[in-house]
Design a protein around this motif. Structure first.
Motif, PDB file in Angstrom:
ATOM      1  N   GLY A  61       0.853  -1.182   0.000  1.00 46.36           N
ATOM      2  CA  GLY A  61       0.000   0.000   0.000  1.00 46.36           C
ATOM      3  C   GLY A  61       0.886   1.228   0.000  1.00 46.36           C
ATOM      4  O   GLY A  61       1.872   1.293  -0.733  1.00 46.36           O
ATOM      5  N   TYR A  62       0.547   2.202   0.838  1.00 41.00           N
ATOM      6  CA  TYR A  62       1.353   3.416   0.908  1.00 41.00           C
ATOM      7  C   TYR A  62       2.729   3.131   1.507  1.00 41.00           C
ATOM      8  O   TYR A  62       2.849   2.515   2.567  1.00 41.00           O
ATOM      9  CB  TYR A  62       0.650   4.472   1.762  1.00 41.00           C
ATOM     10  CG  TYR A  62      -0.583   5.053   1.118  1.00 41.00           C
ATOM     11  CD1 TYR A  62      -0.492   5.863  -0.002  1.00 41.00           C
ATOM     12  CD2 TYR A  62      -1.846   4.798   1.649  1.00 41.00           C
ATOM     13  CE1 TYR A  62      -1.622   6.398  -0.599  1.00 41.00           C
ATOM     14  CE2 TYR A  62      -2.990   5.330   1.068  1.00 41.00           C
ATOM     15  CZ  TYR A  62      -2.862   6.135  -0.063  1.00 41.00           C
ATOM     16  OH  TYR A  62      -3.990   6.661  -0.643  1.00 41.00           O
ATOM     17  N   ALA A  63       3.770   3.584   0.807  1.00 46.74           N
ATOM     18  CA  ALA A  63       5.143   3.589   1.338  1.00 46.74           C
ATOM     19  C   ALA A  63       5.644   5.016   1.151  1.00 46.74           C
ATOM     20  O   ALA A  63       6.185   5.377   0.103  1.00 46.74           O
ATOM     21  CB  ALA A  63       6.027   2.595   0.601  1.00 46.74           C
ATOM     22  N   LEU A  64       5.409   5.823   2.163  1.00 46.28           N
ATOM     23  CA  LEU A  64       5.680   7.249   2.064  1.00 46.28           C
ATOM     24  C   LEU A  64       6.696   7.670   3.111  1.00 46.28           C
ATOM     25  O   LEU A  64       6.717   7.140   4.222  1.00 46.28           O
ATOM     26  CB  LEU A  64       4.389   8.048   2.256  1.00 46.28           C
ATOM     27  CG  LEU A  64       3.220   7.684   1.333  1.00 46.28           C
ATOM     28  CD1 LEU A  64       1.988   8.498   1.698  1.00 46.28           C
ATOM     29  CD2 LEU A  64       3.599   7.904  -0.127  1.00 46.28           C
ATOM     30  N   GLY A  65       7.522   8.647   2.775  1.00 43.62           N
ATOM     31  CA  GLY A  65       8.476   9.183   3.747  1.00 43.62           C
ATOM     32  C   GLY A  65       9.312   8.085   4.366  1.00 43.62           C
ATOM     33  O   GLY A  65      10.010   7.322   3.684  1.00 43.62           O
ATOM     34  N   GLY A  66       9.233   7.977   5.695  1.00 39.28           N
ATOM     35  CA  GLY A  66       9.985   6.955   6.408  1.00 39.28           C
ATOM     36  C   GLY A  66       9.649   5.552   5.966  1.00 39.28           C
ATOM     37  O   GLY A  66      10.488   4.642   6.053  1.00 39.28           O
ATOM     38  N   GLY A  67       8.446   5.335   5.459  1.00 38.35           N
ATOM     39  CA  GLY A  67       8.074   4.019   4.951  1.00 38.35           C
ATOM     40  C   GLY A  67       8.829   3.667   3.684  1.00 38.35           C
ATOM     41  O   GLY A  67       9.289   2.535   3.513  1.00 38.35           O
ATOM     42  N   LEU A  68       8.971   4.640   2.774  1.00 40.02           N
ATOM     43  CA  LEU A  68       9.759   4.399   1.570  1.00 40.02           C
ATOM     44  C   LEU A  68      11.233   4.239   1.938  1.00 40.02           C
ATOM     45  O   LEU A  68      11.940   3.409   1.347  1.00 40.02           O
ATOM     46  CB  LEU A  68       9.562   5.536   0.568  1.00 40.02           C
ATOM     47  CG  LEU A  68      10.332   5.413  -0.752  1.00 40.02           C
ATOM     48  CD1 LEU A  68      10.117   4.058  -1.411  1.00 40.02           C
ATOM     49  CD2 LEU A  68       9.939   6.545  -1.699  1.00 40.02           C
ATOM     50  N   GLU A  69      11.690   5.001   2.912  1.00 45.02           N
ATOM     51  CA  GLU A  69      13.075   4.845   3.372  1.00 45.02           C
ATOM     52  C   GLU A  69      13.317   3.446   3.935  1.00 45.02           C
ATOM     53  O   GLU A  69      14.377   2.842   3.707  1.00 45.02           O
ATOM     54  CB  GLU A  69      13.401   5.921   4.407  1.00 45.02           C
ATOM     55  CG  GLU A  69      13.548   7.291   3.764  1.00 45.02           C
ATOM     56  CD  GLU A  69      13.580   8.443   4.753  1.00 45.02           C
ATOM     57  OE1 GLU A  69      14.466   9.304   4.631  1.00 45.02           O
ATOM     58  OE2 GLU A  69      12.706   8.482   5.656  1.00 45.02           O
ATOM     59  N   LEU A  70      12.335   2.914   4.631  1.00 41.60           N
ATOM     60  CA  LEU A  70      12.437   1.554   5.155  1.00 41.60           C
ATOM     61  C   LEU A  70      12.521   0.545   4.011  1.00 41.60           C
ATOM     62  O   LEU A  70      13.335  -0.382   4.038  1.00 41.60           O
ATOM     63  CB  LEU A  70      11.228   1.255   6.047  1.00 41.60           C
ATOM     64  CG  LEU A  70      11.267  -0.009   6.902  1.00 41.60           C
ATOM     65  CD1 LEU A  70      12.386   0.045   7.932  1.00 41.60           C
ATOM     66  CD2 LEU A  70       9.925  -0.218   7.596  1.00 41.60           C
ATOM     67  N   ALA A  71      11.693   0.736   2.996  1.00 41.84           N
ATOM     68  CA  ALA A  71      11.720  -0.168   1.846  1.00 41.84           C
ATOM     69  C   ALA A  71      13.047  -0.061   1.091  1.00 41.84           C
ATOM     70  O   ALA A  71      13.607  -1.070   0.657  1.00 41.84           O
ATOM     71  CB  ALA A  71      10.550   0.135   0.912  1.00 41.84           C
ATOM     72  N   LEU A  72      13.562   1.150   0.944  1.00 41.87           N
ATOM     73  CA  LEU A  72      14.819   1.355   0.220  1.00 41.87           C
ATOM     74  C   LEU A  72      16.005   0.744   0.945  1.00 41.87           C
ATOM     75  O   LEU A  72      17.022   0.421   0.321  1.00 41.87           O
ATOM     76  CB  LEU A  72      15.071   2.852   0.004  1.00 41.87           C
ATOM     77  CG  LEU A  72      14.158   3.562  -0.993  1.00 41.87           C
ATOM     78  CD1 LEU A  72      14.380   5.069  -0.921  1.00 41.87           C
ATOM     79  CD2 LEU A  72      14.387   3.051  -2.408  1.00 41.87           C
ATOM     80  N   ALA A  73      15.893   0.577   2.260  1.00 41.76           N
ATOM     81  CA  ALA A  73      16.969  -0.051   3.032  1.00 41.76           C
ATOM     82  C   ALA A  73      16.981  -1.564   2.862  1.00 41.76           C
ATOM     83  O   ALA A  73      17.953  -2.229   3.247  1.00 41.76           O
ATOM     84  CB  ALA A  73      16.836   0.303   4.510  1.00 41.76           C
ATOM     85  N   CYS A  74      15.912  -2.121   2.294  1.00 42.66           N
ATOM     86  CA  CYS A  74      15.880  -3.552   1.993  1.00 42.66           C
ATOM     87  C   CYS A  74      16.727  -3.823   0.748  1.00 42.66           C
ATOM     88  O   CYS A  74      17.121  -2.911   0.025  1.00 42.66           O
ATOM     89  CB  CYS A  74      14.442  -4.002   1.756  1.00 42.66           C
ATOM     90  SG  CYS A  74      13.364  -3.820   3.210  1.00 42.66           S
ATOM     91  N   ASP A  75      16.990  -5.085   0.485  1.00 45.22           N
ATOM     92  CA  ASP A  75      17.824  -5.430  -0.662  1.00 45.22           C
ATOM     93  C   ASP A  75      17.097  -5.222  -1.980  1.00 45.22           C
ATOM     94  O   ASP A  75      17.718  -4.875  -2.984  1.00 45.22           O
ATOM     95  CB  ASP A  75      18.317  -6.867  -0.523  1.00 45.22           C
ATOM     96  CG  ASP A  75      19.286  -6.998   0.641  1.00 45.22           C
ATOM     97  OD1 ASP A  75      20.437  -6.560   0.500  1.00 45.22           O
ATOM     98  OD2 ASP A  75      18.875  -7.495   1.707  1.00 45.22           O
TER      99      ASP A  75
END
Length: 260
Positions: A106-120
């Protein structure tokens, strides 16, 4: 360890880590960041876990961002400390020996997108929306987003996303190279777990060394990266898994890797 805001389920060497605050769209506050730090440390040390899938509870959000209510009361020093805490969690995930796949539902915004970007890497549902809305709030990304996004898709597209605060749908995020693949919502976790299971079946030391080489090589010149890769390659020839893998190939049987 029991967590208030996280769920962890491990099946066949794959751990699914779920941020579980659906009423607040799984937003990240100080408490959640602390729990994520503890959970990631534990998963990294757990020999029974060879890959991790990270997702959010509910259908609306992966993680909708950092908790604006908490941030709105911060002064400059508190905000700096909050950003550094978030960055610490992102760096911990990037440096884990185990691969982490983000399943953005669903929404991956701000810190959520940063969390996803830290994944492989990232898999996304067709319903996913990704973006950095911080500029619309008078701030900027603070959990590593300016650095990780620019390294992933280049400074021009990263600047457009961050400066405008606009969201990308899943297909455009895939076209821009942020997301690896897009799936119907009901298939997302299944596909992420299938890939995690495929990773769990190969040599864990080979995977962790490759992750190390990719992450650290990006911060080196090309020749230094080659030398670092060769050093890790050589070290693997002193492992039981290397002998098992090559003997199994010669003997035409399935290798059994033990991470030794």
């Amino acid at each position: 360890m029991e967590f208030k805001n996280l769920l962890i389920e491990t099946v066949d060497n794959v751990a699914t880590l779920t941020v579980n605050r659906p009423r607040s769209l799984n937003s990240l506050n100080s408490e959640v960041l602390g729990e994520l730090e503890c959970a990631l440390y534990g998963l990294n040390l757990n020999a029974d876990v060879r890959a991790v899938v990270l997702t959010g509870a509910g259908e609306r959000a992966f993680v909708a961002g950092a908790d604006i209510k908490e941030m709105s009361a911060m002064n400059a020093l508190e905000a700096h400390a909050f950003a550094r805490k978030g960055q610490q969690v992102m760096l911990l995930m990037e440096r884990m020996k185990k691969p982490v796949i983000a399943a953005v539902n669903g929404y991956a915004l701000g810190g959520g997108l940063e969390l996803a970007l830290a994944c492989d890497f990232i898999y996304a549902a067709t319903t996913a929306r990704l973006g950095f809305p911080e500029a619309t709030l008078g701030i900027m990304p603070g959990f590593g987003g300016t650095q990780n996004l620019a390294r992933l898709i280049g400074p021009n597209r990263a600047s457009e996303m961050i400066f405008t605060g606009r969201m990308l749908d899943a297909d455009k995020a895939c076209a821009w190279g942020i997301v690896n693949e897009v799936f119907p919502p009901e298939e997302l976790l299944v596909k992420a777990r299938e890939t995690a299971q495929a990773i769990a079946q190969v040599a864990p030391l080979g995977v962790s060394s490759a992750k190390d080489a990719i992450a650290n090589g990006l911060n080196m010149g090309k020749e230094d990266g080659f030398r670092y890769e060769a050093a890790l390659f050589g070290v693997l020839f002193a492992t039981e898994d290397q002998r098992e893998g090559m003997e199994a190939f010669v003997e035409k049987r399935q290798a059994v890797f033990k991470g030794k």
